[in-house]
Design a protein around this motif. Sequence first.
Motif, PDB file in Angstrom:
ATOM      1  N   LEU A 135     -17.579   7.805  37.782  1.00 27.51           N
ATOM      2  CA  LEU A 135     -16.693   7.230  36.790  1.00 27.51           C
ATOM      3  C   LEU A 135     -16.385   8.271  35.716  1.00 27.51           C
ATOM      4  O   LEU A 135     -17.292   8.873  35.151  1.00 27.51           O
ATOM      5  CB  LEU A 135     -17.327   5.998  36.127  1.00 27.51           C
ATOM      6  CG  LEU A 135     -17.708   4.832  37.040  1.00 27.51           C
ATOM      7  CD1 LEU A 135     -18.407   3.743  36.221  1.00 27.51           C
ATOM      8  CD2 LEU A 135     -16.483   4.263  37.738  1.00 27.51           C
TER       9      LEU A 135
ATOM     10  N   SER B 197     -10.223   1.795  31.088  1.00 28.93           N
ATOM     11  CA  SER B 197     -10.165   0.813  32.168  1.00 28.93           C
ATOM     12  C   SER B 197     -11.478   0.698  32.952  1.00 28.93           C
ATOM     13  O   SER B 197     -11.471   0.307  34.107  1.00 28.93           O
ATOM     14  CB  SER B 197      -9.029   1.165  33.138  1.00 28.93           C
ATOM     15  OG  SER B 197      -9.204   2.475  33.647  1.00 28.93           O
ATOM     16  N   ALA B 198     -12.608   1.042  32.316  1.00 26.46           N
ATOM     17  CA  ALA B 198     -13.880   0.954  33.053  1.00 26.46           C
ATOM     18  C   ALA B 198     -15.067   0.687  32.124  1.00 26.46           C
ATOM     19  O   ALA B 198     -15.124   1.216  31.009  1.00 26.46           O
ATOM     20  CB  ALA B 198     -14.133   2.236  33.843  1.00 26.46           C
TER      21      ALA B 198
ATOM     22  N   ASP C  55     -13.917  -2.185  36.766  1.00 27.49           N
ATOM     23  CA  ASP C  55     -12.721  -1.410  36.470  1.00 27.49           C
ATOM     24  C   ASP C  55     -11.493  -2.304  36.560  1.00 27.49           C
ATOM     25  O   ASP C  55     -11.525  -3.384  37.143  1.00 27.49           O
ATOM     26  CB  ASP C  55     -12.591  -0.171  37.367  1.00 27.49           C
ATOM     27  CG  ASP C  55     -12.629  -0.507  38.850  1.00 27.49           C
ATOM     28  OD1 ASP C  55     -12.591  -1.702  39.183  1.00 27.49           O
ATOM     29  OD2 ASP C  55     -12.695   0.431  39.668  1.00 27.49           O
TER      30      ASP C  55
END
Length: 275
Positions: free
Chosen positions: A259, A230-231, A191
């Motif tokens: 997530l 962002s992951a 991340d």
Amino acid sequence: MSDRKIKTVVVDDEPLARKGLRTRLERHTDVEVVAECQNGLDAVSVISKNRPDLVFLDIQMPGLNGFQVIHKLRELNQPIPMIVFVTAYDSYAIKAFDIHAVDYLLKPADDARLSDALKKVREYYSTQHQDEQSRKLVNLVAELTGDDCEEILRKLASGEEIETNPYPDVLAIKDGSEVTRVAVQDIQWIDAAGDYMCVHALDGMHIMRKTMKELEQELNPQWFVRVHRSAIANIRFVKKLVSHISGEYHLILQNDTELKVSRSHRDKVKAAMKM
């Protein structure tokens, strides 16, 4: 060869194929069938538990195919037994695997062909060459691309070149004057934290200065999927995909990390999980 019987596991998703092969194997007094498996996941568990000398392994299976079974055993640091591939593909295609497997059988296998395969098995067994065979087989699986097994066999049959995996096995993460080598297969998820990437691996978290886009291009898309702006998650560590009443989706990893899956990446995540 000693009097000890050759412990054997039969893996095939077709019940009649398993029964037919087992019946033929029972005519060979030095072969003991200790288990049958109907899919690749069961095969990994049974092989790890029983430590057989020999496995008759179907290549085309739902879930984990024959190649993926071998790859999973390697990931779990399990010894690779002698392998006889079983396939419906023609001999021209499967002969490419002769140097990696002890032998192969075409469905439906006849008694004469099975006897020939077992002759090779006995030769490996008596001369302790199975370790060499296992090493070659592991190397083959490690070199294959992310294509499924049918596509690989099609390429072999048509004489097309099979490209090796272009993605690195290790990420070199620099921290000041130190460089840490992190095995890619051990990365669970990544991340973003500002200008840095947090790489969460089995041995802990590592910080690296790289963009998400750069990292995404370095990682094998067969295993790593962008789940959010962002992951990135490693599908091999995903336990489940959960949908909420609000319409949001979340990935739950094996260590219970959660997530969020963005709408723009939802279809890609579902495809990666074969949903």
